[in-house]
Design an enzyme around this catalytic site. Structure first.
Site, PDB file in Angstrom:
ATOM      1  N   CYS A   1       0.840  -1.205   0.000  1.00  9.92           N
ATOM      2  CA  CYS A   1       0.000   0.000   0.000  1.00  9.92           C
ATOM      3  C   CYS A   1       0.871   1.250   0.000  1.00  9.92           C
ATOM      4  O   CYS A   1       1.389   1.658   1.050  1.00  9.92           O
ATOM      5  CB  CYS A   1      -0.919  -0.008   1.223  1.00  9.92           C
ATOM      6  SG  CYS A   1      -1.929   1.469   1.321  1.00  9.92           S
TER       7      CYS A   1
ATOM      8  N   CYS B   1      -0.431   4.135   2.137  1.00 10.23           N
ATOM      9  CA  CYS B   1      -0.283   3.939   3.589  1.00 10.23           C
ATOM     10  C   CYS B   1       1.180   4.123   4.015  1.00 10.23           C
ATOM     11  O   CYS B   1       1.462   4.743   5.033  1.00 10.23           O
ATOM     12  CB  CYS B   1      -0.686   2.532   4.013  1.00 10.23           C
ATOM     13  SG  CYS B   1      -2.166   1.897   3.274  1.00 10.23           S
ATOM     14  N   ASP B   2       2.117   3.543   3.259  1.00  5.65           N
ATOM     15  CA  ASP B   2       3.506   3.441   3.726  1.00  5.65           C
ATOM     16  C   ASP B   2       4.495   4.309   2.949  1.00  5.65           C
ATOM     17  O   ASP B   2       5.662   4.406   3.333  1.00  5.65           O
ATOM     18  CB  ASP B   2       3.973   1.972   3.608  1.00  5.65           C
ATOM     19  CG  ASP B   2       3.113   1.038   4.442  1.00  5.65           C
ATOM     20  OD1 ASP B   2       2.598   1.499   5.478  1.00  5.65           O
ATOM     21  OD2 ASP B   2       2.963  -0.131   4.059  1.00  5.65           O
TER      22      ASP B   2
END
Ligand code: NAP
Length: 303
Positions: A132, A135-136
């Protein structure tokens, strides 16, 4: 005594859309979700193709849907559905701690991410390997990273990461992208994106700190191997269905998708399949929402 008229497995776009339509039809809906609400769209930075909304983050979209469902009075429980059985016309939906009785079930469990299947891939999750980018991605500011895949997700991830990473290698197993033209245009001419085409990732190497240090790619045409030092690898190679919990009650196709047409009806009376978990050609936000509406109204006709 029924607990709910309709139980919906999955709180992604299809499942939450179904809950809206069930509640508005004057019936009661329970949504069961094994993870977080929102489904796949939560990982999308900017949704640009939902009719009527020019731009919205996937997180805001999913949160709006979730709040809408709650305001309409649907119940949402964070429990994974482990199985469904029929009891006459009624259905029993089993989770780890409870069994819910209802008249109709809508399966809207989406798909699970596909992994590379390399020996140390699992160990490196959170230490360089991610699924992701939204997200990261921020952990890799000014670093060199790689994205694997040739679909919309991979191209969106590469474009997003190129905004703040030093360099992005986009590795794809063919020389043609599956992604939409609009996504391909966004990465064209980006100086810090290098395309590594006709190539697959064949090994992941750890540094002394136990984190990802480099990846090995193999050119499918020449067999040539290349070591690319990167701190992050974002795997975006699509999804696979995860419908084994329903295999004993509805028909699955050879790939594991629930067999259902545009009417969302499965092989079992009173069980519907909506969104990416069913056999269909177009897996998009708009079609997931549409499936939810179709399934909900068909389910309500039985209640
Ligand atoms: P996808 O469209 O299925 O693409 C997966 C990509 O990974 C393909 O390019 C595929 O290569 C490659 N691949 C598959 N298995 C592989 C393996 N074992 N090793 C290496 N590469 C592999 O998946 P996605 O990009 O996650 O998109 C999923 C769905 O969501 C699609 O319908 C997509 O349109 C939709 N989506 C839409 C948006 C948007 O509209 N904004 C954003 C994200 C996703 P091949 O091309 O060679 O098969």
């Amino acid at each position: 005594m029924r607990d709910y008229d309709v139980v919906i497995a999955g709180a992604g776009t299809a499942g939450l859309s179904a809950a809206i339509y069930v509640q508005r039809a004057g019936k009661t809906a329970l949504v069961l979700e094994g993870n977080a609400y929102g489904g796949q769209i939560i990982n999308t930075l900017d949704v640009e193709n939902y009719p009527g909304i020019k731009h919205i983050s996937g997180f805001d979209f999913a949160t709006g849907l979730y709040e809408q469902v709650q305001e309409l009075g649907a119940k949402v429980e964070f429990e994974e559905v482990l199985g469904i059985t029929a009891d006459g016309e009624e259905k029993l939906v089993r989770t780890a701690g409870k069994t819910y009785r209802c008249r109709a079930v809508i399966i809207a469990t989406g798909v699970a991410r596909r992994v590379l299947g390399l020996p140390n891939e699992k160990e490196l999750v959170g230490k360089g390997v991610s699924y992701c980018a939204t997200c990261d991605g921020a952990f890799y500011r000014k670093k060199d990273v790689a994205v694997n895949g040739g679909g919309n997700t991979a191209l969106e991830d590469a474009e997003f990461l190129s905004r703040f990473c030093n360099k992005v290698y986009l590795i794809h197993r063919r020389d043609q992208f599956r992604a939409a033209e609009a996504e391909i245009r966004k990465i064209e001419g980006k100086e810090n994106i290098e395309l590594v085409l006709n190539s697959t990732i064949t090994a992941l190497s750890e540094g002394e700190d136990g984190k990802l240090a480099s990846i090995e790619t193999t050119d499918k045409l020449t067999g040539e191997k290349r070591t690319i030092p990167v701190s992050g690898l974002f795997v975006a190679i699509g999804q696979i269905p995860a419908n084994q919990a329903f295999a004993d009650i509805v028909e699955l196709d050879s790939a594991g998708y629930i067999v259902a047409g545009e009417d969302t009806k499965t092989s079992a009376e009173g069980i519907f399949a909506a969104g990416d978990c069913r056999t269909k050609k177009v897996r998009q936000l708009a079609t997931a929402g549409a499936d939810g509406a179709v399934a909900a109204l068909a389910a309500c006709e039985l209640c």
